[in-house]
Design an enzyme around this catalytic site. Sequence first.
Site, short mmCIF file in Angstrom:
data_model
loop_
_atom_site.label_atom_id
_atom_site.label_comp_id
_atom_site.label_asym_id
_atom_site.label_seq_id
_atom_site.Cartn_x
_atom_site.Cartn_y
_atom_site.Cartn_z
N ARG A 63 20.60 53.47 -7.87
CA ARG A 63 21.75 52.67 -7.39
C ARG A 63 21.73 51.26 -7.97
NH1 ARG A 63 22.54 57.10 -5.88
NH2 ARG A 63 23.49 57.77 -3.92
N SER A 74 27.04 55.48 1.72
CA SER A 74 25.75 55.02 2.24
C SER A 74 25.72 53.50 2.27
CB SER A 74 24.61 55.50 1.34
OG SER A 74 24.55 56.90 1.32
N GLU A 117 23.40 48.79 0.09
CA GLU A 117 23.76 49.49 -1.16
C GLU A 117 25.06 48.97 -1.77
OE1 GLU A 117 25.00 51.71 -4.05
OE2 GLU A 117 25.96 52.36 -2.21
#
Length: 344
Positions: free
Chosen positions: A164, A240, A336
């Site tokens: 990520r 997320s 995130e």
Amino acid sequence: MKVTQQTALKNRNSLSLPARCQRLIEIENRSDFNDLPALIKANEPVHILGGGSNTVLTQSHLPHTVITQTPPETAEQGITLEGELVLVDAGAPWPEMVHWAVNHGLGGIENLAAIPGSCGAAPIQNIGAYGVELKDVLEWVEIFDWRLGRFFTVNNAQCQFGYRNSYFKRHPEKPWIITRLAMRLRSDSPLRLHYSGVRETLIHLGHQPETASYAQVAQAITTLRAQKLPNPAILPNAGSFFKNPVISDAHYAALKHNFPALPHWPQEHGGHKISAAWLIQRLGLQNIRVGDAGFYRKHALIVVNYGQASGADVLALARYVITRVQKATDITLEVEPVCLPETI
Ligand code: EPU
């Protein structure tokens, strides 16, 4: 190109957070990029917005000039083939790109089906799901530098991809807008069905896992995601909200005493990735709400807007959860999505 002032962004972020930006520049075609250098002053805060599905607008006013790219009318219009590479315009929606690929018998991104957002945003967080990451197929990214007024290509290694993460995510100050991606998609790409639930879903849909087509795998992934993740059009969210933390072997060994059932995945170069959702649930944090900001009932990693949540509500919820997890486990959860203008 369309330029507007004090533009509302509520409909342009999948958490539906109310915010206005100082100025919005909408790029409508490739020649518009060349007008950017004259439009953007030195030191002016600039933010590039894709589909807004991985963005948290933390305040009601953004002092930024926001730049966005209008999607092509159909995904096909934004896609070109160059030898073995598939090139796609940054403004094209990612789910449509996957749809196009699997329907043309091209594999490599079928596990990334149904991830909301634009193609241009995909390399920033190195989108990943069900055992595949964009970096596995990405050949290069084309960017436009609005200080130099030129297009450049950045190859896979230069993107410095991580979980990520990417060079682009680490350096939001760069005067760059991603304009195109090139991916190596192949008709003989191996299927990756090892992630929990993928095989089972294929069978449930009546497909043979070993001989499934890329389109059938994409269908299974889409089904799995729909079972776990809320549709932002119905329950606004940004996927997320926290990364799954990677901790040292020693840290994991210590945690295991208190949390023997904690899901963990040993990492190639040492350490363990652990499930942030599991920890949030286990610590009893899933039902906490700040205003209308709370966690999704069926998945503790997803922050949702249950109605009229503000960016401040989401920030306060995230900060509270980070503190509680830190106290209980000595792990600092990382957010995130991209937070703007205030980070957490
Ligand atoms: N789990 C819980 N409680 C929950 C949800 C999950 O204990 O409420 C446990 C599950 O039992 C499982 C583990 O957590 O053992 C992993 O759950 P899941 O497969 O749902 O994946 P995730 O870790 O929550 C990650 C990605 C998702 C991606 C899925 C599938 C991150 C931050 N998230 O989620 O990506 O779709 O794996 O690959 O890595 C996103 O980035 O926005 C995103 C949705």
